[in-house]
Scaffold this active site. Structure first.
Site, PDB file in Angstrom:
ATOM      1  N   LYS B  81       0.541  -1.373  -0.017  1.00 36.49           N
ATOM      2  CA  LYS B  81       0.138  -0.220  -0.159  1.00 36.49           C
ATOM      3  C   LYS B  81       1.093   1.256  -0.266  1.00 36.49           C
ATOM      4  O   LYS B  81       1.715   0.976   0.580  1.00 36.49           O
ATOM      5  CB  LYS B  81      -1.088   0.175   1.673  1.00 36.49           C
ATOM      6  CG  LYS B  81      -1.908   0.912   0.918  1.00 36.49           C
ATOM      7  CD  LYS B  81      -3.180   0.755   2.578  1.00 36.49           C
ATOM      8  CE  LYS B  81      -3.868   1.545   2.550  1.00 36.49           C
ATOM      9  NZ  LYS B  81      -5.200   2.021   3.504  1.00 36.49           N
ATOM     10  N   SER B 156     -10.544   1.963   2.645  1.00 37.41           N
ATOM     11  CA  SER B 156      -8.907   2.244   1.733  1.00 37.41           C
ATOM     12  C   SER B 156      -7.763   1.475   1.267  1.00 37.41           C
ATOM     13  O   SER B 156      -6.934   2.040   0.144  1.00 37.41           O
ATOM     14  CB  SER B 156      -7.939   3.380   2.692  1.00 37.41           C
ATOM     15  OG  SER B 156      -7.655   2.848   3.042  1.00 37.41           O
ATOM     16  N   SER B 180     -10.405   0.022   6.803  1.00 33.90           N
ATOM     17  CA  SER B 180      -9.563  -0.545   5.927  1.00 33.90           C
ATOM     18  C   SER B 180      -9.218  -1.437   4.823  1.00 33.90           C
ATOM     19  O   SER B 180      -8.175  -1.535   3.617  1.00 33.90           O
ATOM     20  CB  SER B 180      -8.394   0.922   5.480  1.00 33.90           C
ATOM     21  OG  SER B 180      -9.195   2.336   5.510  1.00 33.90           O
TER      22      SER B 180
END
Lengths: 106, 491, 503
Positions: B81, B156, B180
């Site tokens: 990420k 996210s 997330s």
């Protein structure tokens, strides 16, 4: 205070959001402010519900896992060479970070 | 490369690499080829440094050639990420603010992944600064759900989830502040685990809300998630909130069913707002546990209905502070519109930050600035910290009655891109089931438990007590072994 | 109109740690090498986290104990948010509602022998320093983050100070205390002790009505003389302003002023457009710290003697004058230690004090070097040895001065062994080789005296001494000493007088 997006008066009006934006150092163009302030008013309206929870005598909980006394020894670590320290600076002179002249006295 | 298909799970890949059946470079090339072929549609990655990926893989192969012992993730491609620092790689947090930022240091997790001989395979897209539930808040691109390209992958960690679901990489690193990891895992039909707060070091994870953020694995199987957690969990002296507790061997006991497992179910979770198909799938999953001999018990979480409101005070408050550093002085975006002749320092900051951040980040900074401000912090911030303790107490009481709590991971399956973008509050409510675990610091995971009639994955959330990851993973594995939802892949 | 000046001081003291408060970057003043004492944490880079320095915490506890404070059994770290280019995270990690130390006091000696006064301490908390902005003329401002993250103890006094002289006495005593405890070097040129002054006047008019002038905060002073001058100026300015405008504390909020040392005036700093709203909240990256009474006592036990106690001991136990004791203590802990070593080696505290406060201080100043360089040339054991030889009558004071000068000038090896006995032997050996030791052979002296007295030129002096004028013996002493080098003049004088009176 500005008119509400809903019937109940909002806690946060357009002028309040403009003031908060300044405190947060966020430039909001007029159209952004028009768009964002009612959204914020709605969210603040939603979080208001916490007021109904009886929290008398409840200690605030600032950490997910509550621990104490995490300290480190006073021992040096490797430092960054200056070129690496400055590498991401929007402006530098090879020695210092540079910012526009700051005049804050007299 | 041999003619046979490459292994797909991390457990299989690392075994094959260690055995010499495939090389790390071959698996890396395969991942790069899959990204090349499919990421134009999915948009899971914001940056893939082909040379760096192959460099990592080559190093693993060289290690094996030299007869060195390989690490537990040997040769496994892992999507990272885009908010976890890898020295020399971009770390944009999918924000214009950090478009040019390259950290001069690596996150603890990045170091551990390399130490485990994993192959970091690109920077995964995300909602800007991890704020959002759809990846639509990325300033770079919008990631698509591999099951339906018109739908959001969740957020996210949407890029991470999509990368795994699309088969680009078997593993991805995600982060979870209010869901997330778990919400995108549910939307994309994969397994995502948010560990106990402090189980994984946050050093080098760009902070959103420090008291809630936690790094965790995203994978196609429970075993792969366990394998990655094993590699990244443990103490790090550079994070004062990182727990100095032994890390159990998660894989050793994974396939042993838990005898006398008590599965908690909370009535408050099955109320208005929950999609009927999701509700049905989750209740059926509970029946599966019953059929496996588990006892199902009712638990009460009376304050969990306040978790979204609590979250939207605590997380923005911390975020408003954490993101204050992006002011265009030492790094980050600096506006070209600033006029030093006629404008002051305040305006300098306002311009830099006004240009660098997108709408959602601005909303949360404004919200957090307000909830911490003089005259309001008692009413909002302090009250939310007290309610947080009540939420935690509910869990402590519940886990005296049960081992894990089963619930929906999300109130609906994946929504359409654009569907909720203009209604932030509706978007926030997507995290109604996941947030409470962040509040209490407890571990929780989402794994596939069915599909909607429209073919969209549905996620089952399991949560457990502090540091009970071993139990949580075993419970998840029991369900996984009894079902085949996790084996389905998008077309 | 009766006026009373009300002053409270906020003093920032940099703590003497190896590394910064929240990271392992080096804590060291280095303006010549900007942005080199930094690591990712100091720069506030995204993803970095603070971890508390144990040594800094302990030093901050010592500050509190030295100031007679209560030490909080539970303390936490709060973020104070504001934007400035020298503050890389845009928040300072500080302490808000639970300071580490609180409710203490510092005893000061009032100026002009006015006795002692107790200045209350509201709190002394731990926080991180900011970096430094340098305003260049034209062009951009430059930012150096070497100082960022340095541990600071912020010591806030009660408004108990009543004059510029008291403020200076408070700062001097505080500096002495901090440096004695090894908590801070308090080097004001390097900014390791900085001070904000809060000041206003309480006025009692002829009709008995009492009013107060608006409070002014004078920011960021780094010299004692500056503080003194700023207060004196501000006392005058506030009185004049009141007489002109009649404005009281109720009419104006606290104002911030700077001080221009060259012009000797304070000037208004630009007021912020909105009132400061620091939005304090507990730092989620740091855990609270607890401390037990037993742990506090353990730290207290490591603190050594406070300067005020040492000063009293010098007077009471060593019988030094209050003045000499003060001079020695004020030189700092290293000098006081040097003195104590000298007096132990020589066995005569007064003689040691005389030499230390006169010869040693003078020569240290003339050489422009610190005590470290000085004591490398003249170790305390060597000086103590020389003084013991004087006391034993083996060296005359004049001869001891000559020997001392040779050590100072590097004529001797100073390696005299580590024990006072070794040093004494070494000093004696050097003096002997130089023929500086006092001759105690009375036979040789008696012969020389007889010879001098026999000279006709001595008759006049002999008569005068016999007539009661003992000082007339002086020229004869000189003659004897010419004959017998190294003779003790006192002994020669006594023997001469005795010989004259006997003949």
């Amino acid at each position: 205070m500005d008119a509400a997006p809903k019937s109940d008066a909002p806690k946060v009006g357009r002028d309040d959001v403009a003031k908060i934006a300044r405190l947060a150092r966020l430039r909001l163009e007029e159209d952004e402010l028009d768009r964002i302030w009612p959204q914020l008013a709605k969210i603040v309206g939603y979080v208001e519900q916490l007021a109904e929870v009886d929290t008398d005598g409840v200690e605030p909980m600032a950490h997910a896992v509550e621990r104490t006394n995490v300290l480190r020894d006073d021992v040096p670590v490797e430092m960054l060479p200056r070129d690496k320290a400055l590498a991401n600076a929007p402006k530098n002179d090879g020695k210092y970070f540079l910012v526009p002249q700051i005049i804050d006295a007299e | 490369m041999s003619g046979s298909a490459l292994p797909t799970t991390a457990v299989e890949i690392t075994a094959a690499v260690k055995a010499g059946d495939v090389t790390a470079v071959e698996t890396a090339e395969a991942a790069l080829a899959a990204i090349e072929a499919g990421d134009g549609d999915v948009a899971a990655f914001v940056h893939v440094d082909r040379d760096a990926v192959l460099g990592h893989a080559t190093r693993v192969d060289a290690k094996r050639a030299a007869g060195e012992r390989l690490g537990p993730l040997a040769g496994v491609p892992v999507a990272i990420k885009d908010l976890i620092c890898e020295e020399g790689q971009p770390c944009t947090c999918s924000s214009k603010m950090l478009a040019d930022f390259r950290p001069p240091y690596s996150a603890h997790v990045s170091d551990l992944l390399l130490a485990a001989d994993a192959v970091p395979t690109g920077r995964a897209n995300m909602d800007e600064f991890a704020m959002g539930s759809s990846t639509e808040n990325s300033a770079v691109k919008t990631t698509k759900n591999p099951w339906d390209l018109e739908r959001a992958p969740g957020g996210s960690s949407g890029g991470s989830a999509a990368a795994v679901a699309a088969g680009f990489t078997p593993l991805a690193v995600g982060t979870d502040t209010g869901g997330s990891i778990r919400q995108p895992a549910a939307f994309c039909g994969i397994t995502g685990l948010k560990p106990t707060y402090g189980r994984v070091s946050r050093y080098g994870l760009v902070a959103f809300a420090s008291s809630l953020d936690q790094i965790g694995p995203m994978a196609t199987t429970v075993a792969d998630a366990a394998l990655m957690l094993q590699a990244i969990a443990g103490h790090d002296a550079r994070d004062a909130t990182c727990l100095d507790e032994p890390v159990p061997d998660y894989l050793a006991s994974l396939d042993e069913p838990l005898t006398g497992l008590r599965v908690g179910v909370c009535r408050e979770h099955f109320v208005e707002g929950l999609d009927a198909e999701v509700s049905k799938a989750v209740l059926e999953a509970v029946e599966v546990y019953k059929s496996l001999g588990a006892e199902v018990v009712d638990v009460d979480l009376p304050h969990s209905k306040y978790s979204v409101a609590t979250y939207y005070i605590i997380a923005p408050s911390e975020a408003s502070s954490n993101l204050a550093r992006y002011d265009g002085v030492h790094y980050g975006h600096r506006s070209e519109k600033f006029d030093p002749q006629n404008e002051d320092l305040v305006t300098f900051y306002e311009r830099n930050r006004g240009e660098g951040f997108g709408d959602e980040v601005k909303r949360r900074i404004l919200l957090g600035t307000f909830t911490l401000s003089a005259g309001y912090s008692d009413q909002y911030y302090n009250q939310s910290l007290k309610v947080r303790r009540l939420i935690k107490r509910d869990f402590v009481a519940a886990f005296e009655k049960c081992d894990v709590i089963a619930s929906p991971a999300t109130p609906t399956a994946a929504f359409k891109i654009g569907e909720l973008v203009d209604d932030p509050l509706a978007m926030y409510l997507n995290d109604m089931y996941t947030i409470a675990a962040n509040m209490a610091g407890i571990p929780a995971l989402s794994l596939p438990c069915g599909f909607t009639a429209g073919g969209l994955p549905i996620g089952l959330q399991l949560s457990a007590g502090l540091l009970a990851e071993e139990k949580l993973l075993r419970a998840a594995r029991m369900y996984e072994a009894a079902t085949d939802w996790h084996t389905r892949r998008p077309a | 109109m009766k006026t009373t000046t009300i002053i409270g001081l906020e003093v920032h003291v940099q703590l003497l740690t190896e590394t910064k408060l929240f990271s392992g970057a080096i804590n060291k003043f280095a303006p010549e090498a900007p942005n080199t004492h930094v690591d990712p944490v100091t720069l506030g880079l995204p993803g970095t986290l603070p971890v508390m320095n144990r040594k800094a915490y302990e030093l901050a506890v010592k500050v509190g104990l030295a100031l007679n404070c209560d030490i909080a059994p539970f303390t936490k770290w709060d973020r104070k948010q504001y934007y400035y280019p020298d503050l890389p995270k845009a928040y300072q990690i500080s302490q808000y509602d639970l300071p580490l130390c609180h409710d203490g006091y510092l005893e000061i000696d009032l100026p002009d022998g006015g006795g002692q006064k107790r200045i209350g301490i509201i709190r002394a908390h731990l926080e991180e320093d900011a970096g430094k902005n340098m305003h260049a003329a034209g062009g951009d401002s430059r930012v150096d983050l070497n100082r960022a993250g340095t541990p600071l103890s912020e010591i806030v006094s009660e408004p108990d100070i009543r004059s510029a002289a008291e403020a200076k006495a408070y700062l001097q005593e505080l500096k002495l205390l901090m440096s004695y405890l090894g908590v801070s070097d308090c080097n004001m040129q390097e900014g390791s002790l900085r001070c904000d002054v809060n000041i206003n006047l309480h006025l009692e008019k002829e009709d008995g009505k009492k009013v107060a002038t608006p409070i002014v905060e004078i920011k960021n002073m780094n010299s004692f003389n500056g503080v003194e001058a700023a207060i004196l100026y501000e006392e005058k300015r506030q009185l004049e302003a009141f007489e002109k405008t009649g404005k009281t504390i109720d009419d104006a909020p606290k104002a911030t002023r700077g001080f221009d040392l060259d012009r000797g005036v304070t000037y208004p700093m630009r007021e912020k457009e909105e009132a400061a709203d620091y939005r304090y909240f507990p730092d989620p990256d740091l855990t609270p710290v607890t401390i037990t009474d037993a742990e506090v006592e353990t730290i207290r036990a490591t603190m050594g003697e406070f300067p005020a106690d040492r000063r009293s001991r010098f007077v009471a136990a060593l019988e030094l004058s209050a003045y000499d004791a003060g001079v020695i203590i004020d030189q700092g802990v290293a000098f006081a230690d040097y003195f104590e070593e000298v007096h132990r080696a020589c066995g005569d505290p007064k003689r040691a004090a005389n030499w230390c406060t006169q010869d040693v201080l003078r020569d240290m100043n003339e050489r422009g070097e610190g005590l470290v360089a000085f004591s490398a040339a003249v170790p305390a054991s060597v000086l103590g040895g020389l003084l013991r030889l004087i006391g034993d009558g083996d060296l005359t004071t004049a001869a001891a001065r000559d020997e001392y000068a040779k050590y100072l000038g590097g004529d001797y090896e100073t390696a005299g062994g580590t024990t006072p006995e070794d040093a004494l032997a070494h000093v004696r050996a050097n003096a002997e080789a130089a023929g500086a030791l006092t001759v105690k052979d009375t036979g040789a002296l008696e012969a020389a005296i007889a010879a001098v007295l026999d000279k006709p030129s001595s008759d006049k002096a002999i008569e005068a001494v016999k007539g009661g004028k003992q000082q007339a013996v002086g020229p004869l002493i000189g003659q004897v000493m010419k004959e017998v080098k190294g003779a003790d003049p006192k002994t020669v004088r006594e023997m001469l007088i005795a010989a004259i009176e006997a003949c």
